[in-house]
Motif scaffolding. Structure first.
Motif, PDB file in Angstrom:
ATOM      1  N   ASP A  22       0.762  -1.166  -0.131  1.00 41.22           N
ATOM      2  CA  ASP A  22      -0.178  -0.216  -0.048  1.00 41.22           C
ATOM      3  C   ASP A  22       0.838   1.262   0.077  1.00 41.22           C
ATOM      4  O   ASP A  22       0.229   2.359   0.327  1.00 41.22           O
ATOM      5  N   PRO A  26      -2.326   3.469   3.627  1.00 34.93           N
ATOM      6  CA  PRO A  26      -3.269   2.399   3.273  1.00 34.93           C
ATOM      7  C   PRO A  26      -4.592   3.231   2.929  1.00 34.93           C
ATOM      8  O   PRO A  26      -5.439   2.793   2.169  1.00 34.93           O
ATOM      9  N   ASN A  30      -5.018   2.656  -1.693  1.00 33.43           N
ATOM     10  CA  ASN A  30      -5.506   1.097  -1.771  1.00 33.43           C
ATOM     11  C   ASN A  30      -6.098   0.739  -3.018  1.00 33.43           C
ATOM     12  O   ASN A  30      -6.315   1.416  -3.861  1.00 33.43           O
TER      13      ASN A  30
END
Length: 71
Positions: A22, A26, A30
């Motif tokens: 990622d 994140p 994503n």
């Protein structure tokens, strides 16, 4: 142009998914977010926004007088 950008985004999303990473963010990078961006760019391209193929704007060859190959 938007179709090329969508292809790049989809390719980047595929690489992130294949490498299972990622990039340290994140919530920003994503897989779902990148797929949605790619789908948005594809939808805009299909809606006719951006530089794409245009019909009826003088594209194609023009033949003045007799067309070649018409006996």
């Amino acid at each position: 142009m938007l179709a090329i950008a969508a292809a790049i985004v989809f390719g980047f999303a595929l690489l992130l998914d294949l490498f299972n990473t990622d990039l340290g963010a994140p919530d920003l990078f994503n897989w779902h977010t990148l797929v949605l961006i790619g789908l948005l760019l594809t939808a805009l391209y299909l809606a006719g926004i951006g530089s794409g193929p245009r019909a009826g704007t003088g594209s194609g060859r023009r033949f003045y007088g007799r067309r070649p190959g018409r006996g």
